[in-house]
Motif scaffolding. Structure first.
Motif, PDB file in Angstrom:
ATOM      1  N   UNK A 101      12.989  31.803  21.382  1.00  0.00           N
ATOM      2  CA  UNK A 101      14.199  31.505  20.613  1.00  0.00           C
ATOM      3  C   UNK A 101      15.273  30.735  21.371  1.00  0.00           C
ATOM      4  N   UNK A 102      15.143  30.638  22.683  1.00  0.00           N
ATOM      5  CA  UNK A 102      16.206  30.016  23.481  1.00  0.00           C
ATOM      6  C   UNK A 102      15.754  28.636  23.953  1.00  0.00           C
ATOM      7  N   UNK A 103      16.708  27.714  23.947  1.00  0.00           N
ATOM      8  CA  UNK A 103      16.381  26.372  24.433  1.00  0.00           C
ATOM      9  C   UNK A 103      15.989  26.462  25.904  1.00  0.00           C
ATOM     10  N   UNK A 104      14.841  25.925  26.224  1.00  0.00           N
ATOM     11  CA  UNK A 104      14.266  25.954  27.576  1.00  0.00           C
ATOM     12  C   UNK A 104      14.240  27.381  28.141  1.00  0.00           C
ATOM     13  N   UNK A 105      14.027  28.331  27.267  1.00  0.00           N
ATOM     14  CA  UNK A 105      13.942  29.746  27.669  1.00  0.00           C
ATOM     15  C   UNK A 105      15.171  30.187  28.465  1.00  0.00           C
ATOM     16  N   UNK A 106      16.308  29.582  28.170  1.00  0.00           N
ATOM     17  CA  UNK A 106      17.536  29.947  28.868  1.00  0.00           C
ATOM     18  C   UNK A 106      17.691  29.246  30.204  1.00  0.00           C
ATOM     19  N   UNK A 107      16.762  28.340  30.518  1.00  0.00           N
ATOM     20  CA  UNK A 107      16.797  27.678  31.829  1.00  0.00           C
ATOM     21  C   UNK A 107      17.462  26.304  31.772  1.00  0.00           C
ATOM     22  N   UNK A 108      18.135  26.001  30.657  1.00  0.00           N
ATOM     23  CA  UNK A 108      18.911  24.761  30.606  1.00  0.00           C
ATOM     24  C   UNK A 108      20.178  24.995  31.431  1.00  0.00           C
ATOM     25  N   UNK A 109      20.372  24.194  32.452  1.00  0.00           N
ATOM     26  CA  UNK A 109      21.498  24.431  33.365  1.00  0.00           C
ATOM     27  C   UNK A 109      22.257  23.137  33.625  1.00  0.00           C
ATOM     28  N   UNK A 110      23.492  23.293  34.088  1.00  0.00           N
ATOM     29  CA  UNK A 110      24.257  22.118  34.494  1.00  0.00           C
ATOM     30  C   UNK A 110      23.627  21.558  35.766  1.00  0.00           C
ATOM     31  N   UNK A 111      23.840  20.263  35.985  1.00  0.00           N
ATOM     32  CA  UNK A 111      23.184  19.630  37.133  1.00  0.00           C
ATOM     33  C   UNK A 111      23.984  19.772  38.420  1.00  0.00           C
ATOM     34  N   UNK A 112      25.218  20.230  38.288  1.00  0.00           N
ATOM     35  CA  UNK A 112      26.061  20.306  39.473  1.00  0.00           C
ATOM     36  C   UNK A 112      25.924  21.677  40.129  1.00  0.00           C
ATOM     37  N   UNK A 113      26.316  21.748  41.368  1.00  0.00           N
ATOM     38  CA  UNK A 113      26.227  23.012  42.089  1.00  0.00           C
ATOM     39  C   UNK A 113      27.542  23.775  41.930  1.00  0.00           C
ATOM     40  N   UNK A 114      27.551  25.011  41.496  1.00  0.00           N
ATOM     41  CA  UNK A 114      26.380  25.798  41.144  1.00  0.00           C
ATOM     42  C   UNK A 114      25.858  25.426  39.759  1.00  0.00           C
ATOM     43  N   UNK A 115      24.555  25.497  39.606  1.00  0.00           N
ATOM     44  CA  UNK A 115      23.953  25.221  38.299  1.00  0.00           C
ATOM     45  C   UNK A 115      24.301  26.390  37.381  1.00  0.00           C
ATOM     46  N   UNK A 116      24.956  26.088  36.274  1.00  0.00           N
ATOM     47  CA  UNK A 116      25.386  27.147  35.351  1.00  0.00           C
ATOM     48  C   UNK A 116      24.483  27.105  34.122  1.00  0.00           C
ATOM     49  N   UNK A 117      23.860  28.220  33.754  1.00  0.00           N
ATOM     50  CA  UNK A 117      23.014  28.219  32.557  1.00  0.00           C
ATOM     51  C   UNK A 117      23.837  27.919  31.294  1.00  0.00           C
ATOM     52  N   UNK A 118      23.255  27.112  30.415  1.00  0.00           N
ATOM     53  CA  UNK A 118      23.879  26.780  29.135  1.00  0.00           C
ATOM     54  C   UNK A 118      23.007  27.420  28.055  1.00  0.00           C
ATOM     55  N   UNK A 119      23.515  28.459  27.429  1.00  0.00           N
ATOM     56  CA  UNK A 119      22.676  29.249  26.530  1.00  0.00           C
ATOM     57  C   UNK A 119      22.793  28.719  25.095  1.00  0.00           C
ATOM     58  N   UNK A 120      21.659  28.348  24.539  1.00  0.00           N
ATOM     59  CA  UNK A 120      21.610  27.866  23.157  1.00  0.00           C
ATOM     60  C   UNK A 120      20.365  28.417  22.488  1.00  0.00           C
ATOM     61  N   UNK A 121      20.500  28.687  21.195  1.00  0.00           N
ATOM     62  CA  UNK A 121      19.330  29.109  20.433  1.00  0.00           C
ATOM     63  C   UNK A 121      18.589  27.897  19.912  1.00  0.00           C
ATOM     64  N   UNK A 122      17.293  28.034  19.730  1.00  0.00           N
ATOM     65  CA  UNK A 122      16.538  26.949  19.094  1.00  0.00           C
ATOM     66  C   UNK A 122      15.615  27.601  18.063  1.00  0.00           C
ATOM     67  N   UNK A 123      16.160  27.669  16.856  1.00  0.00           N
ATOM     68  CA  UNK A 123      15.459  28.325  15.746  1.00  0.00           C
ATOM     69  C   UNK A 123      16.168  27.888  14.468  1.00  0.00           C
ATOM     70  N   UNK A 124      15.545  28.138  13.334  1.00  0.00           N
ATOM     71  CA  UNK A 124      16.243  27.870  12.075  1.00  0.00           C
ATOM     72  C   UNK A 124      17.413  28.857  12.024  1.00  0.00           C
ATOM     73  N   UNK A 125      18.630  28.314  11.966  1.00  0.00           N
ATOM     74  CA  UNK A 125      19.828  29.147  12.091  1.00  0.00           C
ATOM     75  C   UNK A 125      20.536  28.886  13.414  1.00  0.00           C
ATOM     76  N   UNK A 126      19.881  28.142  14.301  1.00  0.00           N
ATOM     77  CA  UNK A 126      20.488  27.748  15.584  1.00  0.00           C
ATOM     78  C   UNK A 126      20.901  28.938  16.425  1.00  0.00           C
ATOM     79  N   UNK A 127      21.997  28.780  17.132  1.00  0.00           N
ATOM     80  CA  UNK A 127      22.443  29.829  18.058  1.00  0.00           C
ATOM     81  C   UNK A 127      22.903  31.082  17.313  1.00  0.00           C
ATOM     82  N   UNK A 128      23.209  30.956  16.017  1.00  0.00           N
ATOM     83  CA  UNK A 128      23.649  32.152  15.275  1.00  0.00           C
ATOM     84  C   UNK A 128      22.556  33.217  15.238  1.00  0.00           C
ATOM     85  N   UNK A 129      21.320  32.821  15.458  1.00  0.00           N
ATOM     86  CA  UNK A 129      20.206  33.783  15.456  1.00  0.00           C
ATOM     87  C   UNK A 129      20.276  34.682  16.690  1.00  0.00           C
TER      88      UNK A 129
END
Lengths: 499, 277
Positions: free
Chosen positions: A67-95
């Motif tokens: 349900x999570x974009x890149x299984x929660x491993x989408x991160x910023x490219x700068x140090x420190x890499x900060x996870x960016x949490x997004x849902x990927x499902x019908x209903x988007x992050x609201x799910x």
């Protein structure tokens, strides 16, 4: 729902409609429901799959890899890499969010209008309030009932009460909540009013079609006017959606600017002005069982310091996430897991001043550059300090601040007072997570500093609207779902009036 | 010697025989790949001599001068070697390769036979046809019989095991995961299942990079041995040291493995709760 899954599309697929909507999260679903109910032929294109409540699993590993974009491993490219949490499902992050509902604060609206008075021509305060009212009604927003709050939430209330900081049960779009603590994995009883349970079925009942598991790769334009989108089904087939009246982007503050850039629509500061609410958490060990995996996932908040850009929330989540927050490795970690049920977890959400940018990466995906400012780090340090204070005030025996350069476990309340003055101010000392993102296609009257007009239309491309949080001129300091829905509703009204 | 003994006495004699025969066949195709490209005259001489021994006429076609057929021939035997190698590598997974392998060799045999019927003065063609028919039969006989046994046996029982590098990789992952969260049974298999999902790609890449960084880290500090060669106490000490490193990157490497370990642990255990408080 009137849904076609991309997993079943093996050959080139062509659809024609009045309006193509990219993304089925809060923005896309709200626009879809409003336009479909007004009689327009709408197609919503969503990258994620559709899940029924009984398909949502309890453990976070399965949930995140589904349900999570890149299984929660989408991160910023700068140090420190900060996870960016997004849902990927019908209903988007609201799910997969905590179902927290906040109205757009008046002070934030004033900031926006003071900076660009023309915004008020479309976003009049009364109109925004009316839209918020409608959204809250549609989603059944109510305060968390004490019966389902659970210890993690009630302890936060106790701590805030002891310190005299304003607090309240969180208003949530989960009116029939059973307190299962599974919001972040998708509610298995369908009690969360996520978009797939509310606005999308409404849109579908009014004739809207939903194309799931289909990633939009390009917005098609002809003579500076949007005419449709091109996507790719999860089976690799090309999907073309022709839109007679136009295209609405509601794919989030990360995906929308990336899609515009990939489509060659790079006029204005597209992808710039990325703003967020980084959040950090502190864990506290109590004598009695807390079991953060029970009770309303996020049922209580401390709002007395919102004027400082700090908002505190109880964080309920699956045991596996709680385990990752346990201190130590090896045998120490294994032993720590034995007492996992006695740890409470609370977080602070910072209205950060940092500005970043979002670009499509050279090889697939996104590149998000975002670096916390010194001011943000001071806010984080203060937030962590207050979280620790709340924990001790609620009766914690010891706290685990998870700050590199500070004691991993603190039992002395007096010693903890030093943290606010002497705690580290290095970004790498903390482990923030970003769940709210804004501003990458900001709205405004000046095309030099904004991407869309106050009425959500793109400055340079006709029949192209952006409806998600990327149009917010700034971050808002509170959970944005209800505000996104409200502004998306206004966007839909503007589309109808333009038609 | 110990390994050879284990190989010889393994539970499936058919799998053992298959490995022996296919090793010979793989070499039988791999070596000509080189000679066809670099020393075509050797192959031609051998063929002409065989023809002479079988009482045929002198074989005078200038095969060694050909570039075109030489390269095609080399590619053909290289493909055969690759297919045999793939079957040896993982008979269960690569079993569909057997059909094209037998097809290619049988077709070659048929063409040799057709060549002999058209030109009976060259009996070497018939010998080559016979050899290729026998080889095709060997492919089928040994691979099919071994495949039947392999279907019923665990990977652990087979020597060499299927996909040895993948298995070794998993063992390395398991060693690192156990050091971060020492629980039984190990967590690598649970982790692998989840990380192979489409959304798990980034996490999978991050996890394996972290595993190998940790595995090779001891070579850079005082141990001078890879992680899997360390004593248990040394592994734990090293992991603790890395977890409290001054370097943010090093701490993140441990954090990724810790995250996957904790997720895997709770992904396989009985749910802790399923009712409201």
């Amino acid at each position: 729902m009137n849904l076609t899954a991309g997993s079943g599309i093996r050959r080139r697929h062509h659809v024609a409609c009045d309006v193509a909507i990219v993304g089925s999260g809060p923005a896309g679903a709200t626009v879809a429901a409003t336009l479909a109910e007004a009689g327009l032929d709408v197609v919503v294109v969503e990258a994620g799959a559709h899940f029924e409540p009984e398909e949502f699993v309890e453990n976070s590993f399965d949930a995140m890899t589904r349900l999570y974009r890149q299984a929660g491993a989408l991160v910023t490219r700068t140090q420190p890499a900060i996870p960016l949490v997004q849902g990927v499902a019908v209903g988007g992050t609201s799910v997969i969010n905590g179902a927290i509902s906040w109205r757009l604060p008046k002070d934030i609206w004033c900031e926006w209008v003071d900076a660009d008075p023309e915004l008020a021509s479309v976003l009049e305060w009364e109109r925004v309030q009316a839209a918020l009212e409608e959204v809250e009604t549609a989603l059944g927003v109510t305060p968390t009932a004490p019966a389902v709050a659970g210890p993690n939430n009630t302890l936060l209330a106790r701590g805030a009460e002891a310190l005299g900081i304003e607090h309240r049960p969180i208003r949530r779009n989960a009116s029939g909540c059973l307190g299962l603590g599974r919001c972040l994995q998708g509610c298995p009883r369908g009690r969360k009013a996520s978009m797939d349970r509310t606005l999308l079925p409404r849109a579908s009942a009014a004739g809207a079609r939903i194309l799931s598991e289909t990633e939009v790769v390009r917005v098609r334009t002809r003579r500076r006017s949007a005419v449709g989108v091109t996507g790719r089904s999860s089976r690799g087939a090309r999907v073309e959606v022709d839109a007679r009246c136009g295209v609405v982007l509601g794919a989030s503050a990360l995906q929308t600017p990336a899609l515009l850039s990939k489509s060659g629509i790079r006029q204005g500061p597209v992808g710039d002005n990325f703003q967020a609410h980084p959040g950090v958490s502190v864990a506290g060990q109590f004598d009695d069982a807390v079991r953060v995996w029970t009770g309303a996932t996020q049922g209580h908040e401390v709002i007395g310091l919102r004027h400082e850009g700090l908002k505190f929330e109880a964080l309920g989540f699956d045991a596996s996430i709680a385990a990752t927050r346990a201190h130590g490795v090896g045998l120490e970690l294994r032993d720590a897991l034995e007492s996992l049920d006695r740890w409470a977890h609370w977080g602070v959400c910072i209205r950060a001043s940092a500005r970043g940018r979002v670009r499509p990466a050279r090889v697939g995906g996104l590149r998000v550059d975002y670096r916390l400012s010194n001011e943000d780090l001071r806010s984080i340090r203060r937030g962590v300090s207050i979280l620790g204070g709340l924990m001790f005030a609620a009766g914690a025996r010891r706290i685990s601040p998870s700050v590199y350069g500070w004691a991993p476990a603190v039992t002395d309340r007096g010693a903890w007072r030093d943290f606010e003055m002497h705690g580290p101010l290095a970004a790498t000392a903390y482990t923030p997570v970003i769940t709210h993102m804004f501003g990458t296609c900001r709205m405004g009257s000046d095309p030099a500093v904004s991407v869309v007009r106050p009425d959500f239309r793109h400055h340079h491309v006709d029949r192209l609207w952006v409806a998600d949080s990327s149009v917010f001129p700034s971050n808002i300091g509170v959970n944005p779902q209800t505000s996104i829905c409200a502004l998306a509703r206004i966007c839909a009204e503007e589309i109808l009036s333009a038609k | 010697m110990k390994l050879l003994k284990r190989f010889w006495n393994q539970p499936s004699a058919r799998y053992r025989n298959f490995q022996i025969v296919f090793t010979i066949l793989t070499l039988n195709f791999a070596v000509p790949t080189i000679s066809y490209v670099f020393a075509p005259e050797t192959a031609q001489e051998q063929f002409a001599r065989l023809n002479e021994l079988l009482g045929g006429s002198a074989y005078t076609f200038p095969e060694a001068q050909s570039r075109f057929w030489r390269y095609l021939g080399a590619a053909n035997v290289a493909t055969l070697a690759l297919m045999c190698g793939l079957l040896q590598w993982n008979l269960r997974r690569n079993f569909p390769t057997l059909t094209p392998l037998i097809f290619m060799k049988s077709l070659a045999a048929t063409l040799w036979l057709a060549g002999y019927l058209a030109s009976p003065e060259y009996p070497a063609f018939l010998a080559a046809a016979a050899l290729d028919f026998v080889t095709s039969a060997l492919f089928a006989w040994f691979a099919l019989r071994a495949h039947r046994d392999v279907e019923d046996l665990n990977d652990e029982a087979l020597i060499p095991p299927p996909s040895p590098i993948a298995r070794w990789n998993e063992q390395v992952g398991d060693t690192v995961l156990r050091a971060v969260l020492p629980v039984e049974p190990g967590l690598a298999e649970v982790a692998r299942g989840r990380l192979e999902r489409p959304h798990g790609r980034s996490l999978r890449i991050g996890f394996w990079l972290a595993v190998w960084a940790i595995s090779l880290a001891p070579l850079l500090v005082e141990y001078r041995r890879p992680f899997w060669r360390l004593e248990l106490s040394e592994r734990e000490a090293l992991i603790r040291r890395l977890a409290s490193s001054k370097s943010w990157w090093v701490r993140q490497i441990i954090q990724i493995v810790k995250l996957v370990a904790c997720f895997s642990q709770y992904a396989r255990t009985t749910p802790l709760r399923s009712s409201a408080p």
